[in-house]
Design an enzyme around this catalytic site. Structure first.
Site, short mmCIF file in Angstrom:
data_model
loop_
_atom_site.label_atom_id
_atom_site.label_comp_id
_atom_site.label_asym_id
_atom_site.label_seq_id
_atom_site.Cartn_x
_atom_site.Cartn_y
_atom_site.Cartn_z
N GLU A 225 15.93 14.06 -57.27
CA GLU A 225 14.87 13.29 -57.94
C GLU A 225 15.48 12.54 -59.11
OE1 GLU A 225 11.23 15.43 -58.53
OE2 GLU A 225 10.72 14.28 -60.31
N GLU B 224 12.05 22.33 -59.55
CA GLU B 224 11.98 22.44 -61.01
C GLU B 224 11.30 23.73 -61.49
OE1 GLU B 224 10.17 18.88 -62.51
OE2 GLU B 224 11.88 17.63 -61.99
#
Length: 823
Positions: free
Chosen positions: A521, A446
């Site tokens: 995720e 991320e």
């Protein structure tokens, strides 16, 4: 009996191999049958966990004034202040590693929320080492497996290392600085744990093991053997790469030899690989050869078979100079952009979880026995994969993943292509590339730059470093955005990981039909273990899987989006366990997360039942919630939820059917029934036959405590540990689900190293001998004492309840040899 035999579910030996499409290593080899049995390696690997003294806080260096002082301070061996060999640390606290000093800190509202409101700061560690005269001439290396966060290391007054991450190991050649005999060697580590690398609890200090490794001047470098089996059109073979270093003062000629074996076919009974090389003083060389291997037992998530790889160096006179044993596993892997992931040419849907490395009571200093417990708990879900978020783990935990049969997404911590951080990435790959469990290298998580050309260029460079060391696994990155910009990170990786963004699965696949993808995720579902009524003011979230973070999904919805799409290779649920810090959606007093499938102790939440129903196919499973203790709510509607993989499920309330339903494998099954004390019962059916039954009863008041051990025994090595479950039970021995009694513990023949109960808003210390139950359960982690066999006895008391006693045999076993220190 060794420790592995005591761990439930641990396999004997087994490991992994190749990846068609990602295999390309040039090998030059000579093979020969081996007739020499393995010999004891002359290298010494000595534990350096004893003899440490600890100071919490910084000790600033005094200003340098005057020419002579300035001149002297610029010289090797002239470290000042607490780094000086002459510094008096006699008043410092003695500690034994692993040591997470943050786990001992109180939970204070003024602390950092993401660190679980525990203060970190700066700390110092000092030790004094004794090397014997016979060590003179050996190569001596210090290995610090993990120091959180930034570390400065001095040896005998000389600054020998600065390290910029809390997750990579530190290897330091002490040979040039060492003294021998009665003159002790000063080792000092200053730890700056104010520095943070993540937004979760990171702990602080020397939280993993430390080692001293003594070797012949001509030796195999640390992490210097790469032997990962591959399969091609010619069959199975093991390309072997051995890096040799000569710290001596003359050129040496050595023979390098590698054998591969297991319990059924010991090393030396098959052809091995051999080469002869010469190494100049202070030079290193890389030796390559290839070993054919017919009909291996394959490593898989169900049968994780491991082989031992023994690599030896011998002199021209056949003296053994060094020997290293690693493990290997024979397997193939590939990603298919349309059909997902294949292991040994069989489709395997990734049923994975994301994990941070901490546990209740011990912070990041997690003993091997507790990690083994955590892995077995994950296996019980049907879990087959782990994403270690977002950093390297201990080598012992990686070895345990090999033994238990988990596929591991090994993740780099820092997204940075500068030399210091590229060196961390290189270390990760070098250390872990032999593990058959590792099937993906992840270079980031991320990152804001993920959708930019700059991010693309950084990943190109990071991927290049990975592939210079290992071409047998693909490179990935966990992307939370930027998937559709003209140039982004997805163009630079082999397999695309998508965090959340489940609405982008189909558009991304349509735009890039040849690009493999998976959910790196998802979920971020929220629940409080044992609670079934949401009270956000009290920071309690009901465990029906109806709550999720704004960016996430429920466990049920997230899996449906993945399971119904073959081209999505699988999932990594956020998270397998709760973890300290990041207590979203709340702040104070919540100090641990709500995301876990299990709580911080590894106790079941409802998500455990959901994932068993979703992931386990080979046997019937059935879970039923809630508990049935609702005094004061007689006649009021109560939600009941059953989770099963069977065809149908029926609910009975006090013997009367509340309805039989066809199972919904994604949404699970629910009824709303009026509460009446007694019992609820769920029956699961296949072909109209009952295959599983679960009953939840209204209990009586708690009258006693109960202690339940995790494993039948401990090993008396001073390191083995296990969690003990603590319950309050009624007169019939049933766990009382609302009990919250304060428990006091006494122990003999062992030590209590941590306490927990899974309550995310508890402010009670996790150290000491007192902690409350939470919704009927608590946990105490006990550890053996070195060389003290016999029985560990634990005694638990609570006001108004009958005490509980537990006796655990403590058996003799191998004790790691320790480096002599002043202790």
């Amino acid at each position: 009996m060794n420790r592995r035999e005591l761990f439930k579910g641990a396999s004997a030996l087994g490991l992994a191999a190749s990846t068609p499409g990602f295999v390309s290593r040039a090998v030059a080899a000579t093979t020969s049958p081996s007739v020499v049995a393995p010999v004891a390696s002359p290298r010494q690997v000595l534990l350096l966990n004893k003899g440490w003294r600890f100071f919490a806080g910084d000790i600033p260096f005094s200003p340098i004034i005057g020419h002579d002082a300035t001149y002297d301070a610029a010289k090797a061996g002239a470290a000042r202040g607490a780094a000086s060999p002459k510094f008096d640390d006699s008043a410092w606290q003695p500690v034994t590693l692993p040591h997470d000093f943050v786990s001992f800190q109180p939970i204070e509202e003024s602390g950092n929320v993401d660190q679980g409101y525990r203060r970190r700061g700066v700390a110092w560690y000092r030790n004094m080492l004794r090397f014997e005269p016979q060590d003179d001439g050996k190569h001596i290396e210090l290995q610090l497996d993990g120091v959180a966060t930034f570390a400065t290391v001095w040896f005998n007054g000389t600054l020998v290392n600065r390290n910029w991450s809390g997750y990579n190991s530190i290897y330091i050649d002490l040979t040039p600085y060492a003294t021998y005999g009665d003159q002790l060697n000063s080792l000092v580590v200053r730890v700056d744990a104010e520095a943070m690398e993540g937004w979760w609890y990171e702990g602080g200090g020397l939280y993993r093991d430390a080692w001293i490794v003594k070797r012949n001047p001509v030796h195999i470098k640390t992490d210097g053997v790469f032997a990962h089996p591959v399969k091609d059109e010619h069959g199975w073979h093991v390309p072997v790469e051995v890096t040799i270093y000569n710290s001596g003062d003359k050129t040496e000629t050595v023979r390098v030899h590698t054998d591969i074996g297991d319990e059924k076919s010991p090393a030396g009974t098959r052809p091995g690989g051999t080469k002869q090389v010469s190494i100049a003083p202070l030079g290193s060389t890389v030796v390559n050869y290839d070993i054919p291997f017919a009909n291996p037992h394959l490593w898989s998530v169900d049968t994780p078979h491991l082989y031992q790889v023994t690599t030896s160096l011998t002199s021209e006179t056949d003296a053994v100079l060094d020997q290293v044993t690693t493990h290997a596993g024979f397997r193939t892997q590939r990603f298919d952009a349309q059909k997902g992931f294949f292991l040994n040419d069989q489709p395997v849907k990734l049923k994975g979880v994301c994990l941070h490395q901490d546990h209740a009571g011990v912070g990041t200093a997690v003993p091997d026995g507790v990690n083994d417990f955590r892995l077995r708990r994950l296996k019980s879900l049907g879990c087959n994969a782990i994403r270690f978020s977002h950093n390297a783990q201990s080598k012992e935990l990686m070895e345990a993943c090999d033994r238990h049969g988990f596929l591991v997404m090994a993740e780099n911590r820092n997204f940075n292509a500068s030399p210091d951080y590229m060196a961390q990435l290189e270390w990760l790959v070098r250390r872990d590339r032999n593990h058959p469990s590792v099937f993906l290298w992840s270079v980031f998580n991320e990152e804001p730059m993920q959708g930019t050309p700059a991010g693309y260029q950084m990943v190109r460079r990071m991927s290049s470093v990975v592939k210079s060391l290992d071409t047998t696994r693909p490179v990935t990155a966990a992307m939370s955005g930027g998937l559709f910009t003209p140039l982004n990170v997805s163009h630079a990786v082999d397999v695309v990981g998508i965090n959340y963004q489940q609405g982008q699965y189909d558009p991304f696949h349509a735009a890039h039909p040849d690009k493999p993808m998976f959910s790196s995720e998802d979920s971020s579902a929220l629940m409080t273990r044992g609670a079934f009524v949401t009270d956000k003011k009290a920071q309690v979230l009901a465990s029906y899987d109806d709550e999720a973070a704004g960016w996430g999904e429920t466990h049920r919805d997230a899996w449906k989006q993945i399971d119904t799409r073959d081209f999505v290779a699988g999932t990594f649920v956020w998270t397998g366990f709760d973890y300290h810090g990041e207590p979203k959606p709340f702040n104070w007093p919540s100090n641990s997360s709500y995301f876990g499938i299990m709580d911080l102790c590894g106790f079941d939440k409802t998500a455990v039942h959901i994932h068993r129903a979703q992931w386990i196919k080979d046997k019937p499973v059935l879970g039923l919630v809630p508990h049935w203790n609702w005094a004061g709510s007689e006649g009021e509607p109560i939600m009941v939820m059953a989770c099963t993989n069977a065809e149908e499920v029926e609910l009975f309330v006090n013997g009367k059917s509340a309805g039989r339903q066809k199972t919904d494998k994604y949404e699970m099954n629910r009824w709303t029934v009026p509460y009446a004390a007694g019992r609820i019962e769920a029956r699961a059916y296949n072909s109209a036959k009952v295959v599983s039954t679960v009953i939840n009863e209204t209990t009586g008041k708690p009258v006693a405590l109960r202690l339940t051990q995790d494993r039948p025994a401990l090993i008396a090595d001073g390191r083995d540990a296990q969690p003990i479950m603590v319950e309050a039970v009624d007169v019939k021995g049933r766990t009382v689900p609302l009990a919250n009694h304060m428990i006091t513990y006494e122990i003999a023949g062992g030590a209590i190293i941590g306490l927990g109960n899974g309550d995310p808003i508890s402010l009670e210390p996790e150290k000491g001998n007192r902690r409350s139950l939470f919704n009927g359960l608590g946990q105490v982690i006990v550890q053996s004492i070195e060389a003290q066999t016999g029985t560990l006895k634990l005694h638990a008391t609570a006001p108004g309840l009958k005490p509980a006693d537990l006796s655990i045999p403590v058996k003799a076993g191998p004790i790691p040899q320790s480096q002599p220190t002043r202790a």
